[in-house]
Design a protein around this motif. Structure first.
Motif, PDB file in Angstrom:
ATOM      1  N   ARG A   1       0.850  -1.191   0.000  1.00  0.00           N
ATOM      2  CA  ARG A   1       0.000   0.000   0.000  1.00  0.00           C
ATOM      3  C   ARG A   1       0.884   1.237   0.000  1.00  0.00           C
ATOM      4  O   ARG A   1       1.878   1.302   0.719  1.00  0.00           O
ATOM      5  N   TRP A   2       0.497   2.209  -0.828  1.00  0.00           N
ATOM      6  CA  TRP A   2       1.211   3.473  -0.885  1.00  0.00           C
ATOM      7  C   TRP A   2       0.282   4.593  -0.455  1.00  0.00           C
ATOM      8  O   TRP A   2      -0.920   4.565  -0.725  1.00  0.00           O
ATOM      9  N   SER A   3       0.858   5.583   0.210  1.00  0.00           N
ATOM     10  CA  SER A   3       0.088   6.757   0.618  1.00  0.00           C
ATOM     11  C   SER A   3      -0.101   7.707  -0.554  1.00  0.00           C
ATOM     12  O   SER A   3       0.737   7.789  -1.461  1.00  0.00           O
ATOM     13  N   LEU A   4      -1.207   8.424  -0.537  1.00  0.00           N
ATOM     14  CA  LEU A   4      -1.485   9.436  -1.543  1.00  0.00           C
ATOM     15  C   LEU A   4      -1.453  10.806  -0.884  1.00  0.00           C
ATOM     16  O   LEU A   4      -1.984  10.991   0.204  1.00  0.00           O
ATOM     17  N   SER A   5      -0.819  11.764  -1.543  1.00  0.00           N
ATOM     18  CA  SER A   5      -0.727  13.113  -1.003  1.00  0.00           C
ATOM     19  C   SER A   5      -0.609  14.121  -2.137  1.00  0.00           C
ATOM     20  O   SER A   5       0.126  13.891  -3.109  1.00  0.00           O
ATOM     21  N   LYS A   6      -1.318  15.232  -2.006  1.00  0.00           N
ATOM     22  CA  LYS A   6      -1.232  16.302  -3.000  1.00  0.00           C
ATOM     23  C   LYS A   6       0.063  17.086  -2.859  1.00  0.00           C
ATOM     24  O   LYS A   6       0.387  17.917  -3.710  1.00  0.00           O
ATOM     25  N   ARG A   7       0.798  16.801  -1.808  1.00  0.00           N
ATOM     26  CA  ARG A   7       2.037  17.542  -1.556  1.00  0.00           C
ATOM     27  C   ARG A   7       3.249  16.922  -2.232  1.00  0.00           C
ATOM     28  O   ARG A   7       4.359  17.450  -2.129  1.00  0.00           O
ATOM     29  N   CYS A   8       3.066  15.793  -2.909  1.00  0.00           N
ATOM     30  CA  CYS A   8       4.209  15.172  -3.575  1.00  0.00           C
ATOM     31  C   CYS A   8       3.746  14.337  -4.775  1.00  0.00           C
ATOM     32  O   CYS A   8       2.572  13.992  -4.901  1.00  0.00           O
ATOM     33  N   ARG A   9       4.668  14.054  -5.634  1.00  0.00           N
ATOM     34  CA  ARG A   9       4.436  13.189  -6.783  1.00  0.00           C
ATOM     35  C   ARG A   9       5.539  12.129  -6.774  1.00  0.00           C
ATOM     36  O   ARG A   9       6.595  12.328  -6.173  1.00  0.00           O
ATOM     37  N   THR A  10       5.282  11.003  -7.435  1.00  0.00           N
ATOM     38  CA  THR A  10       6.215   9.885  -7.333  1.00  0.00           C
ATOM     39  C   THR A  10       6.575   9.332  -8.707  1.00  0.00           C
ATOM     40  O   THR A  10       5.695   9.069  -9.529  1.00  0.00           O
ATOM     41  N   LEU A  11       7.875   9.186  -8.952  1.00  0.00           N
ATOM     42  CA  LEU A  11       8.356   8.508 -10.145  1.00  0.00           C
ATOM     43  C   LEU A  11       8.585   7.052  -9.766  1.00  0.00           C
ATOM     44  O   LEU A  11       9.212   6.762  -8.740  1.00  0.00           O
ATOM     45  N   VAL A  12       8.056   6.128 -10.556  1.00  0.00           N
ATOM     46  CA  VAL A  12       8.194   4.704 -10.272  1.00  0.00           C
ATOM     47  C   VAL A  12       8.895   4.042 -11.454  1.00  0.00           C
ATOM     48  O   VAL A  12       8.358   4.017 -12.561  1.00  0.00           O
ATOM     49  N   PHE A  13      10.095   3.507 -11.215  1.00  0.00           N
ATOM     50  CA  PHE A  13      10.873   2.889 -12.277  1.00  0.00           C
ATOM     51  C   PHE A  13      10.909   1.372 -12.095  1.00  0.00           C
ATOM     52  O   PHE A  13      11.178   0.875 -11.003  1.00  0.00           O
ATOM     53  N   PHE A  14      10.634   0.665 -13.164  1.00  0.00           N
ATOM     54  CA  PHE A  14      10.797  -0.784 -13.190  1.00  0.00           C
ATOM     55  C   PHE A  14      12.075  -1.066 -13.983  1.00  0.00           C
ATOM     56  O   PHE A  14      12.261  -0.540 -15.074  1.00  0.00           O
ATOM     57  N   TYR A  15      12.955  -1.868 -13.440  1.00  0.00           N
ATOM     58  CA  TYR A  15      14.233  -2.120 -14.086  1.00  0.00           C
ATOM     59  C   TYR A  15      14.706  -3.532 -13.763  1.00  0.00           C
ATOM     60  O   TYR A  15      14.151  -4.216 -12.903  1.00  0.00           O
TER      61      TYR A  15
ATOM     62  N   GLU B   1      23.333  -7.490 -13.682  1.00  0.00           N
ATOM     63  CA  GLU B   1      24.092  -8.713 -13.478  1.00  0.00           C
ATOM     64  C   GLU B   1      23.184  -9.928 -13.282  1.00  0.00           C
ATOM     65  O   GLU B   1      23.361 -10.961 -13.916  1.00  0.00           O
ATOM     66  N   SER B   2      22.191  -9.813 -12.396  1.00  0.00           N
ATOM     67  CA  SER B   2      21.326 -10.954 -12.099  1.00  0.00           C
ATOM     68  C   SER B   2      20.102 -11.031 -13.006  1.00  0.00           C
ATOM     69  O   SER B   2      19.499 -12.092 -13.159  1.00  0.00           O
ATOM     70  N   GLY B   3      19.723  -9.909 -13.614  1.00  0.00           N
ATOM     71  CA  GLY B   3      18.517  -9.865 -14.424  1.00  0.00           C
ATOM     72  C   GLY B   3      17.247  -9.786 -13.602  1.00  0.00           C
ATOM     73  O   GLY B   3      16.142  -9.742 -14.137  1.00  0.00           O
ATOM     74  N   ARG B   4      17.386  -9.725 -12.284  1.00  0.00           N
ATOM     75  CA  ARG B   4      16.232  -9.687 -11.389  1.00  0.00           C
ATOM     76  C   ARG B   4      15.464  -8.377 -11.537  1.00  0.00           C
ATOM     77  O   ARG B   4      16.044  -7.304 -11.637  1.00  0.00           O
ATOM     78  N   LEU B   5      14.145  -8.476 -11.561  1.00  0.00           N
ATOM     79  CA  LEU B   5      13.296  -7.299 -11.724  1.00  0.00           C
ATOM     80  C   LEU B   5      13.218  -6.512 -10.416  1.00  0.00           C
ATOM     81  O   LEU B   5      13.047  -7.085  -9.340  1.00  0.00           O
ATOM     82  N   GLY B   6      13.371  -5.206 -10.530  1.00  0.00           N
ATOM     83  CA  GLY B   6      13.295  -4.345  -9.362  1.00  0.00           C
ATOM     84  C   GLY B   6      12.339  -3.195  -9.599  1.00  0.00           C
ATOM     85  O   GLY B   6      11.956  -2.905 -10.732  1.00  0.00           O
ATOM     86  N   ILE B   7      11.959  -2.528  -8.522  1.00  0.00           N
ATOM     87  CA  ILE B   7      11.067  -1.367  -8.616  1.00  0.00           C
ATOM     88  C   ILE B   7      11.653  -0.264  -7.737  1.00  0.00           C
ATOM     89  O   ILE B   7      12.113  -0.513  -6.619  1.00  0.00           O
ATOM     90  N   ALA B   8      11.646   0.946  -8.240  1.00  0.00           N
ATOM     91  CA  ALA B   8      12.245   2.064  -7.526  1.00  0.00           C
ATOM     92  C   ALA B   8      11.274   3.240  -7.481  1.00  0.00           C
ATOM     93  O   ALA B   8      11.173   3.977  -8.459  1.00  0.00           O
ATOM     94  N   PRO B   9      10.533   3.411  -6.385  1.00  0.00           N
ATOM     95  CA  PRO B   9       9.685   4.605  -6.248  1.00  0.00           C
ATOM     96  C   PRO B   9      10.524   5.768  -5.681  1.00  0.00           C
ATOM     97  O   PRO B   9      11.177   5.625  -4.655  1.00  0.00           O
ATOM     98  N   ILE B  10      10.504   6.898  -6.349  1.00  0.00           N
ATOM     99  CA  ILE B  10      11.245   8.078  -5.926  1.00  0.00           C
ATOM    100  C   ILE B  10      10.255   9.211  -5.699  1.00  0.00           C
ATOM    101  O   ILE B  10       9.557   9.632  -6.620  1.00  0.00           O
ATOM    102  N   VAL B  11      10.191   9.706  -4.474  1.00  0.00           N
ATOM    103  CA  VAL B  11       9.226  10.745  -4.104  1.00  0.00           C
ATOM    104  C   VAL B  11       9.812  12.125  -4.347  1.00  0.00           C
ATOM    105  O   VAL B  11      10.940  12.419  -3.936  1.00  0.00           O
ATOM    106  N   ASP B  12       9.070  12.972  -5.024  1.00  0.00           N
ATOM    107  CA  ASP B  12       9.469  14.353  -5.300  1.00  0.00           C
ATOM    108  C   ASP B  12       8.470  15.266  -4.608  1.00  0.00           C
ATOM    109  O   ASP B  12       7.309  15.376  -5.014  1.00  0.00           O
TER     110      ASP B  12
END
Length: 234
Positions: free
Chosen positions: A203-217, A221-232
């Motif tokens: 679960r992620w919080s929602l707020s009008k005070r910030c926006r979030t970039l979400v990267f799937f990569y 080396e391992s090929g393992r899937l990752g997710i990177a949420p970055i809050v601005d």
């Protein structure tokens, strides 16, 4: 904005002809163009992120930081049509040259987020460079900008929204809260041999005070899937 801790990322040889091409690209930018403001972000994350150099003109570079948990400080640079990062090195004749680790066409926006996706463990292994328009009106508070930088398709359920992102695709979403406390239930799946496998459920919080970039990569080396949420924060 709170994001579950398990969702935070865990994570060239340059020839003269290429140099000429880059310089021609920079000269193509009109002298009347506005200066650019660039923010940098790199992943997979390094324990001690090493900076890179940004080519800003004929033989001119500046050092830029490559954090993996937040956007870098803003860098004010001249107008340019190509964003190229790398390192100044010396050839066998003792002459300096710019070793390009990655480059991409600059966007029309005067404020851009430059995503650097590492192709290996070290910066010298190269980057895929993805400029993002930071001034887009639909990327406001409470919104998410999803970018699939992996090689597999992603499906997701975010509150009341369903989505699918093929490799290389991007999408803005503004989901509604699905739980008390302005929380949004989030589930992501990836395509594994034509079968959808769940890899994130939180679960992620929602707020009008910030926006979030979400990267799937994928880890280079391992090929393992990752997710990177970055809050601005706005």
């Amino acid at each position: 904005m709170h994001i579950a801790t398990q969702d935070i990322i865990r994570t060239g040889t340059f020839v003269k002809s290429a140099a000429l091409g880059l310089l021609l690209a920079f000269s193509a930018a009109s002298a009347q163009d506005k200066p650019l403001t660039l923010h940098f972000l790199a992943f997979p994350k390094q324990l001690k992120p090493e900076p890179v150099e940004l080519l800003i003109g004929d033989g001119k570079t500046i050092e830029v930081q490559t954090p993996g948990h937040e956007l870098s400080e803003p860098y004010k640079v001249p107008a340019m049509s190509t964003i190229a990062v790398g390192k100044t090195e010396t050839n066998e004749e003792g002459e300096p040259f710019f070793n390009v680790f990655g480059k991409a066409k600059s966007l029309g926006s005067s404020d851009q987020i430059v995503l650097l996706v590492r192709k290996g463990k070290n910066n010298s292994d190269g980057f895929a460079v993805l400029p993002i328009d930071s001034e887009l009106g639909n990327f406001g508070g409470g919104s998410f900008f999803l970018i699939n930088a992996s090689k597999v398709s992603i499906r997701g359920i975010m509150g009341d929204l369903k989505l699918e992102l093929k490799p290389g695709k991007r999408q803005f979403v503004t989901p509604k809260a699905s739980h008390d406390g302005n929380l949004c239930h989030v589930t992501f799946f990836y395509d594994r041999k034509d079968k959808w496998k769940k890899f994130r459920d939180t679960r992620w919080s929602l707020s009008k005070r910030c926006r979030t970039l979400v990267f799937f990569y994928q880890d280079p080396e391992s090929g393992r899937l990752g997710i990177a949420p970055i809050v601005d924060f706005l």
